[in-house]
Design a protein around this motif. Structure first.
Motif, PDB file in Angstrom:
ATOM      1  N   HIS A   1       0.842  -1.188   0.000  1.00  0.00           N
ATOM      2  CA  HIS A   1       0.000   0.000   0.000  1.00  0.00           C
ATOM      3  C   HIS A   1       0.883   1.246   0.000  1.00  0.00           C
TER       4      HIS A   1
ATOM      5  N   THR B   1     -13.838   8.727   6.049  1.00  0.00           N
ATOM      6  CA  THR B   1     -12.759   7.774   5.774  1.00  0.00           C
ATOM      7  C   THR B   1     -13.117   6.835   4.632  1.00  0.00           C
ATOM      8  N   SER B   2     -14.339   6.350   4.602  1.00  0.00           N
ATOM      9  CA  SER B   2     -14.716   5.446   3.508  1.00  0.00           C
ATOM     10  C   SER B   2     -14.719   6.183   2.174  1.00  0.00           C
TER      11      SER B   2
ATOM     12  N   ASN C   1     -11.019   6.744   1.182  1.00  0.00           N
ATOM     13  CA  ASN C   1     -10.466   5.475   0.722  1.00  0.00           C
ATOM     14  C   ASN C   1     -10.948   5.152  -0.695  1.00  0.00           C
TER      15      ASN C   1
ATOM     16  N   GLU D   1      -8.655   4.790  -4.064  1.00  0.00           N
ATOM     17  CA  GLU D   1      -8.675   3.549  -4.831  1.00  0.00           C
ATOM     18  C   GLU D   1      -9.076   3.792  -6.283  1.00  0.00           C
TER      19      GLU D   1
ATOM     20  N   THR E   1      -4.372   1.744  -0.441  1.00  0.00           N
ATOM     21  CA  THR E   1      -4.508   2.282   0.910  1.00  0.00           C
ATOM     22  C   THR E   1      -4.501   1.155   1.932  1.00  0.00           C
TER      23      THR E   1
ATOM     24  N   LEU F   1      -6.329   0.342   5.530  1.00  0.00           N
ATOM     25  CA  LEU F   1      -7.308   0.609   6.589  1.00  0.00           C
ATOM     26  C   LEU F   1      -7.250  -0.571   7.542  1.00  0.00           C
TER      27      LEU F   1
END
Length: 165
Positions: A18, A34-35, A38, A42, A48, A50
């Protein structure tokens, strides 16, 4: 466009798993900021890390996380209202700063619905978190390291995300 990990064909360096390590308080931002961060990374083909998706079974979590921080090129620290409640997040922050000082990691703080000065000066929810830590946590030296770490991290140039704007 992905960040390239250029290496010669004679290199014995294993491929990087990553490129970005995201530090965050799960209950505050996992299903929101955060989602989305991410997913955006991506889509750009940036790998990434997590903590929920990339932990190898059978490994100790602290060892895995330290290795993940060490392998990354960039760490995004998502400071949220309850980030300082978590001893885990604060320990993770200290590791991120350690690699940042060694110049092996770029650090980018995001202040998600929290003023950077509240993080730097441990005011508001950060003051409340440290009040709890001081009552229940006996390692005073560790408390000082966490406090200094928050000051150091809050002094990095980053993004201020006010969700009420």
């Amino acid at each position: 466009m992905a960040w390239s990990s250029s290496s010669s064909s004679t290199s014995n360096t294993p491929p990087q798993k990553h490129e970005v390590f995201i530090s965050f308080r799960s209950e505050d931002t996992r299903k929101t900021f955060t989602s989305h961060l991410n997913a955006a990374l991506e889509r750009l083909d940036i790998k990434t890390y997590l903590d929920n998706n990339n932990l190898d079974r059978g490994e100790e979590i602290p060892t895995t996380l330290v290795r993940a921080i060490e392998e990354a090129k960039l760490s995004v620290i998502v400071f949220s209202k309850n980030y300082a409640d978590s001893k885990w997040c604060l320990d993770e922050l200290l590791k991120i700063l350690e690699f940042g000082r060694a110049k092996t990691l770029i650090i980018m703080p995001v202040f998600y619905d929290i003023d950077p000065s509240d993080v730097r000066n441990q005011r508001g929810t950060y003051a409340e978190a440290f009040d709890k830590h001081e009552r229940y946590f006996q390692e005073k030296k560790k408390l000082q390291e966490w406090r200094k770490g928050l000051v150091e991290a809050a002094n990095y140039s980053g993004w201020d995300c006010d969700v009420n704007r």
